[in-house]
Scaffold this active site. Structure first.
Site, short mmCIF file in Angstrom:
data_model
loop_
_atom_site.label_atom_id
_atom_site.label_comp_id
_atom_site.label_asym_id
_atom_site.label_seq_id
_atom_site.Cartn_x
_atom_site.Cartn_y
_atom_site.Cartn_z
N TYR A 108 0.85 -1.21 0.00
CA TYR A 108 0.00 0.00 0.00
C TYR A 108 0.87 1.24 0.00
O TYR A 108 1.87 1.32 0.72
CB TYR A 108 -0.89 0.01 1.24
CG TYR A 108 -1.73 1.26 1.34
CD1 TYR A 108 -2.99 1.33 0.77
CD2 TYR A 108 -1.24 2.39 2.01
CE1 TYR A 108 -3.75 2.49 0.85
CE2 TYR A 108 -1.99 3.56 2.09
CZ TYR A 108 -3.25 3.60 1.51
OH TYR A 108 -3.98 4.74 1.58
N GLU A 196 -3.46 7.46 -4.29
CA GLU A 196 -3.44 6.20 -3.54
C GLU A 196 -3.25 5.03 -4.50
O GLU A 196 -3.98 4.89 -5.48
CB GLU A 196 -4.76 6.03 -2.79
CG GLU A 196 -4.76 4.80 -1.89
CD GLU A 196 -6.09 4.62 -1.17
OE1 GLU A 196 -7.15 4.60 -1.83
OE2 GLU A 196 -6.08 4.50 0.06
#
Ligand code: ADP
Ligand code: MG
Length: 393
Positions: A108, A196
């Protein structure tokens, strides 16, 4: 402003962030053609402004062009419901056909502006492919944060630190650090409020690649990015939020409430939602009419609030400064008459021309309870709610 994954990946690519090869398609035939061109296995990904597509059937692995066409046909023209959309979902008008990647590890990576520090912060975690909110809640020690410097940007050693924290294999460290530096440039140079990558993937052959991409652009900076402004897809937005945006009103829909809140100013909105809770109900939305407001804008504001089917009672909390209370009152009365809205209202008005505003409301014949101030409004609202049955109108 939110943009689609395929648009975000175009930007990433321009800044040297590797993404899987892919093509966007609007029809099943185009999806087939794209799959043929890419060859081998592909994933068919619904292009909507919402995450959680994987779990909701919006990301499908196809072994051949036939399957890609079939999956695209199943998605295009439907409403996709994920945990990030409302129950009505969002329309799928395009699918991204992307080369399937052999995933060894899902990580992530994101960049946001940290409100406390006032600088961009890179957030990285070895726990990719899952909801980051869950990681933040259950295992916050697995989130690694590094603040950038507004003048110096993100230092190369910071990028290397983050790559190390991601525990990528030694052979991929350099490429990961470069990707992080490039992603930081994406964020700064496009005036993003969020970038993101979830998941950032290490492939079986040891490459690092952005498998998913979400970019939010800062609305207030869009005037500097005319090319990016054209990426806007109004179809993906809540209809009422869009209407409010067009009237230059700040409207936010909130789930599960029954009180519509009309206020002026963000601080007053917060306080108004607090007193709504105190009165024993949840806000269904709030609409900020801002500092200066003419009658037409107030009318539109009121119409937006009554169009929200969850609203059973309206709380108007106004501190009239530049906006005049009588103008707001007249706008409300006009709109209520025009829409034939019968919803009860609790109104607290102070400031410029408040007496005149109250007179207009009192003489309107509408179901309005006046309140002297914020605390008074809380009590009046509580009493009104007690006299109403719960449930939808
Ligand atoms: P969302 O976040 O909306 O669920 P993602 O793009 O993150 O959508 O995809 C969900 C999951 O699907 C990923 O975590 C990954 O496991 C898989 N996936 C997505 N794109 C690819 C791809 N190109 N190749 C292989 N698997 C993929
Ligand atoms: Mg994702």
């Amino acid at each position: 402003m939110n943009i689609h994954e395929y648009q975000a990946k175009d930007i990433l690519q321009r800044f040297g962030v590797p993404v899987p090869r892919g093509e966007v398609a609007s029809t099943p035939a185009e999806a087939r053609a794209a799959a043929e061109k890419l060859g081998g296995q592909v994933v068919v990904k619904a292009q909507v402004h919402a995450g959680g597509r994987g779990k909701a059937g919006g990301v499908k692995l196809a072994s051949n062009p036939d399957e890609a066409e079939k999956y695209a046909a199943g998605m295009l023209g439907t409403q996709l419901v994920t945990h990030q959309t409302g129950p009505q979902g969002v329309p799928v008008r395009k699918v991204l056909i992307a080369e399937a990647t052999d995933i060894a590890d899902e990580l992530y990576l994101s960049i946001i502006v940290d409100g406390d520090l006032g600088v961009p912060v890179v957030i990285a975690s070895t726990e990719g492919g899952v909801e980051i909110e869950v990681v933040a809640e259950k295992t916050p020690e697995k989130l690694f944060r590094v603040a950038g410097d507004p003048l110096l940007g993100l230092s190369p050693y910071h990028a290397r630190d983050i790559a190390a924290a991601l525990k990528v294999p030694a052979s991929a460290q350099r490429a990961t650090a470069a990707l992080i530096s490039n992603l930081y440039r994406v964020f700064v140079e496009n005036d993003c409020s969020l970038v993101e990558i979830n998941p950032l993937v290490i492939t079986k052959s040891g490459d690092v690649i952005a498998l998913d991409a979400k970019i939010n652009l800062e609305d207030d900076a869009l005037f500097r990015h005319k090319d990016l402004a054209s990426l806007h897809d109004p179809e993906q937005e809540d209809e009422l939020e869009l209407r409010a945006h067009e009237a230059d009103l700040a409207y936010v829909k909130l789930d599960g409430g029954r009180v519509g809140c009309m206020v002026n100013g963000a601080g007053l909105a917060m306080a108004t939602m607090d007193i709504t809770k105190w009165a024993g109900a949840d806000p269904a939305n709030f609409l900020d009419i801002g500092g200066s407001a003419d009658e037409k804008r107030i009318e539109e504001a009121f119409k937006i609030i009554v169009s929200d089917k969850d609203v059973e009672i309206i709380l108007v909390n106004l501190f009239a400064g530049i906006a005049r209370a009588d103008v707001v009152a007249q706008g409300i009365v006009n709109a209520a008459k025009e829409t034939d809205a019968k919803l009860p209202m609790v109104v607290a008005m102070r400031g410029t021309n408040a007496d005149e505003g109250r007179r207009i409301l009192n003489e309107s014949g509408l179901d309005i309870s006046a309140a002297p101030d914020l605390a008074g409004a809380a009590e009046v609202l509580r009493d009104r709610l007690a006299g109403m049955k719960g449930g939808s109108r």
